[in-house]
Enzyme design. Structure first.
Site, short mmCIF file in Angstrom:
data_model
loop_
_atom_site.label_atom_id
_atom_site.label_comp_id
_atom_site.label_asym_id
_atom_site.label_seq_id
_atom_site.Cartn_x
_atom_site.Cartn_y
_atom_site.Cartn_z
NE ARG A 303 -4.15 -2.08 1.67
CZ ARG A 303 -5.04 -2.61 2.49
NH1 ARG A 303 -4.95 -2.40 3.80
NH2 ARG A 303 -6.00 -3.37 2.02
CE1 TYR A 447 -2.61 0.57 -8.21
CE2 TYR A 447 -2.82 -0.98 -10.01
CZ TYR A 447 -2.17 0.08 -9.42
OH TYR A 447 -1.09 0.63 -10.05
CD GLU A 448 -1.86 -3.89 -3.46
OE1 GLU A 448 -2.23 -4.24 -2.33
OE2 GLU A 448 -1.30 -4.65 -4.26
N GLY A 449 -6.83 -2.07 -2.39
CA GLY A 449 -7.84 -1.56 -1.47
C GLY A 449 -8.21 -0.15 -1.87
#
Length: 609
Positions: A303, A447-449
Site C-alpha cells: 500500500r 487497487y490495493e484496497g
C-alpha cells in the site's frame, strides 16, 4: 515531451537533515552498515538507470501496450531489454533478505528508488513492485526449503512473483473466495512439502503472465476442504508457472494459464490478467487458514508502494509542466511586463498558474517526507532490537498506512490533473505526455484496497475499535517534536500550526468515537473526511520537522545550499496559508454527521422517469 530528473536533493534533505537516516540505520544491527555514502551511491545510480532505461519507453509502451496472443502476453518493445539491465544491476532485490541474495537496504531508502520507478515508467514499475511484495510474504512465512529455492531467483530477477487475491464474484470481501486447494498424495520432491491441487480463477492479477522472465511465481489465496467460513478459512499457496525439476529449474508447465488481459484506461503496458488454476500443483505458505495474516505482512509495504505511484506520477507531471511553462508565453503579468522584449510573458507570472504549480509541488514534497516517515517505522518494526520501539513503530504503521495509500494517491492524481491544466489544450494531446500521467494515476486510487476502504479501515479498525489508541500513539510522537528546544522565530508558526492541528485531530477523534457508539453510520459518513483531516495533521507535523531542518541548514550553511532552504521554507508557508486551512472545513463536515447521507431510501437513487 516528458521532462524528469530524479529529485535527489530533496531526497537527501529528507533522509539526512530531517530524519537523520544514517544515525537511524546505525542503531539497528541489520542496517548498521548502511551509511550516507552508500545511500547516495544507490540514489545516484537509481536515478541514472531509471532515466536512461525506463523513461524513454514510457510513451511508446503506453501506445503499444501489453498484447495477448494465444495465451501469452507480449510486453512492449524494449521492456525485456530494460528489465534485464535492472535485474543484472541488482535492483530486483534491493530491499531483499541478504541471507537469500537480497541487498537488505532499508525501506527509508528504497522508497526513493520506487518513486523513481513509478515516475519514469509506471507500467514497468508494477512488475518489480509485485515481486517485492511476494518476496516479503515468502521471506516472512514460507518454509525454509521454499525460501532457499525461490527467493534467490526472485531477488536476482530471474523469476518474478505475483499476488492472486481477487475473484470475479468478490473484490475486497475475500471471505467469499471460491478457489479451493485439495491435498495431493506424496510430497514435493524438491521442497519436501505436501502438495495441493489449486482450482479456481483470479482476476486483475498484475504481471500474471508476460515474457520478461522464464518463470512466474504466484501466491494464491484458496480454501482447504476443512476451511472455516469467511476470512478465517483462507490459506496461502505458492504456485509456480512451471514445475521445477530436481535441480530447481523450470521444467514442464503447471496447470495455470492466462485467460485474457484487461483493456484499461491507463497502465496499458502492465499486463492485468485473468488467471485460471485448473488443478495446478502448489505448496502451502504459512499455517493452514492463516493466509490473510501472511498476506497482510506485505500489505503495508504494497500500500505504501502504490502511494509512491501517485507521488512519482505527480513529480514527473510537475517537472514536465514546469518545463512547458518556462517557454509558454501568454499575455502580460498583472503588474506589468516581465519580459518586455518578448511578445508576452511566461505563463508562470500569472497568480492562478502559480497556484496550480505550487499546489502540485507542495503535495509532492510533503508526500516524499511522508513516505520516508512510513518507511522509517516499517524498518523499526522489521529490524529494531528494542521490543518497545518495535511495538511503538507497529502502532504507527497501522495508523499511518491507510492514510499514506489514500492521501498519496488522491493528491497524486490531483497533481497530474493540475499539471495537465497548465498546458492548456496541449495537455489534452498525446504527444505531450500529460494525459497519460492522468490515466496512469487514476488506478492507484482503486487497487490495493480502494481509498474508500482505506478510510473505513482508518475509522473502523484504527480509531473506533481501539478507542483512539493509535491516535494517542501518534500524538505522543508529535508532542515529542513540539517539546524540542527551538529558538528560531521563523519556525514558531509551524509549531503553532502543528499544535493546533493535533488538538483538532484529538478533538474530532473523541467526538466521532462517542457518536459512533450511538449510530454506526457515523463512521462511514465521516471516513473520507477524517482520513484527509488526519493527513493534514500528519503533514503539519512533517512541515514542522522540515522547517526546522531548513532553518538549521540556513544557519549552518548546510549541504543543500541557501536557495534550497529558503525555497523549502517558502513552500512550507504556502502549505500553512493555502492548504492547512482546509482542516477547518473538514472538521465541520465531520460534525455534520450521517443524517444528510442516510436520509434517502434506496429507491431515491433510481432516476425518475
Amino acid at each position: 515531451m516528458a521532462k524528469y530528473q530524479a529529485p535527489l536533493k530533496d531526497s537527501r534533505f529528507i533522509l539526512n537533515e530531517v530524519f537523520g537516516a544514517e544515525q537511524e540505520w546505525a542503531g539497528m544491527a541489520a542496517t548498521e552498515e548502511v551509511n550516507a555514502e552508500l545511500a547516495e551511491a544507490i540514489l545516484e545510480e537509481g536515478a541514472r538507470v531509471t532515466q536512461a532505461e525506463l523513461l524513454p519507453l514510457n510513451l511508446s509502451g503506453d501506445a503499444e501496450g501489453a498484447r495477448f496472443e494465444a495465451g501469452k502476453v507480449i510486453t512492449p518493445k524494449g521492456f525485456k531489454e530494460a528489465y534485464r539491465v535492472l535485474a543484472e544491476g541488482g535492483w530486483m532485490g534491493l530491499g531483499g533478505n541478504p541471507e537469500y541474495g537480497g541487498q537488505g537496504m532499508p525501506k527509508m531508502l528504497t522508497v526513493a528508488f520506487e518513486e523513481m520507478l513509478y515516475a519514469t515508467n509506471t507500467s514497468f514499475a508494477l512488475y518489480p513492485a509485485l515481486n517485492a511484495g511476494a518476496c516479503l510474504a515468502m521471506d516472512s512465512h514460507a518454509p525454509e526449503s521454499v525460501k532457499r529455492v525461490f527467493l534467490p531467483r526472485m531477488y536476482a530477477g530471474d523469476w518474478l512473483g505475483t499476488m492472486c487475491l481477487t475473484e470475479p464474484h468478490c473484490g475486497t470481501d475475500l471471505g467469499l473466495i471460491r478457489t479451493r486447494a485439495e491435498p495431493l498424495e506424496g510430497d514435493d520432491v524438491l521442497l519436501g512439502l505436501p502438495r495441493y491441487l489449486i482450482t479456481g480463477s483470479k482476476i486483475w492479477i498484475t504481471g500474471g503472465e508476460h515474457d520478461m522472465v522464464d518463470n512466474i511465481v504466484h501466491l494464491v489465496l484458496a480454501k482447504l476442504p476443512d476451511a472455516p467460513a469467511g476470512t478465517r478459512g483462507i490459506s496461502l499457496f505458492l504456485v509456480s508457472k512451471h514445475l521445477l525439476d530436481a535441480a530447481g529449474e523450470p521444467a514442464e508447465a503447471n496447470a495455470v494459464t492466462c485467460g485474457s488481459i484487461e483493456h484499461k484506461m491507463g497502465i496499458k503496458a502492465s499486463a492485468t490478467c485473468v488467471m485460471n488454476f485448473d488443478g495446478a500443483e502448489g505448496v502451502l505458505i504459512g499455517e493452514p487458514h492463516q493466509g490473510l495474516a501472511a498476506m497482510f505482512t506485505m500489505m503495508n509495504y504494497e500500500r505504501l508502494s502504490i502511494g509512491l505511484q501517485g507521488l512519482g506520477l505527480g513529480e514527473v507531471a510537475y517537472q514536465s509542466a514546469m518545463d512547458f511553462a518556462a517557454e509558454r508565453l501568454q499575455s502580460r503579468a498583472p503588474s506589468g511586463a516581465v519580459a518586455p522584449g518578448k511578445p508576452a510573458d511566461p505563463i508562470l507570472v500569472h497568480p492562478d498558474v502559480r497556484r496550480m504549480a505550487l499546489e502540485v509541488r507542495v503535495w509532492n514534497e510533503t508526500g516524499r517526507a511522508f513516505a520516508v516517515l512510513v518507511g522509517q517505522q516499517l524498518d523499526r518494526v522489521k529490524y529494531h532490537g528494542d521490543s518497545e520501539v518495535k511495538a511503538a513503530a507497529d502502532d504507527l504503521v497501522q495508523f499511518l498506512t491507510p492514510v499514506a495509500k489514500a492521501l498519496l494517491t488522491d493528491r497524486g492524481f490531483d497533481a497530474t490533473v493540475m499539471a495537465q491544466q497548465l498546458y492548456g489544450g496541449n495537455g489534452y494531446c498525446v504527444e505531450w505526455g500529460a494525459e497519460q500521467y492522468v490515466r496512469d494515476a487514476r488506478i492507484a486510487m482503486i487497487y490495493e484496497g480502494t481509498n474508500g476502504i482505506q478510510a473505513m479501515d482508518l475509522v473502523g479498525r484504527k480509531l473506533y475499535r481501539n478507542r483512539g489508541a493509535y491516535v494517542t500513539s501518534f500524538a505522543e510522537v508529535v508532542r515529542a517534536e513540539l517539546s524540542a528546544q527551538d529558538d528560531d522565530v521563523d519556525t514558531q508558526c509551524f509549531a503553532e500550526a502543528c499544535q493546533q492541528e493535533l488538538e483538532r485531530l484529538e478533538r474530532v477523534s473523541d467526538q466521532l468515537i462517542d457518536r459512533a457508539q450511538e449510530n454506526p453510520d457515523e463512521l462511514g459518513a465521516a471516513a473520507g473526511d477524517f482520513l484527509y483531516l488526519t493527513g493534514l495533521c500528519i503533514y503539519s507535523y512533517l512541515w514542522l520537522r522540515m522547517a526546522r531542518a531548513a532553518a538549521r541548514g540556513l544557519k549552518e550553511e548546510g549541504a543543500c545550499g541557501d536557495g534550497f532552504y529558503r525555497r523549502k521554507l517558502a513552500l512550507g508557508d504556502y502549505f500553512m496559508s493555502r492548504i492547512l486551512p482546509r482542516a477547518v472545513a473538514l472538521e465541520a463536515q465531520i460534525a455534520a454527521g450521517a443524517p444528510s447521507l442516510m436520509a434517502f431510501s434506496l429507491e431515491d437513487f433510481t432516476p425518475e422517469q
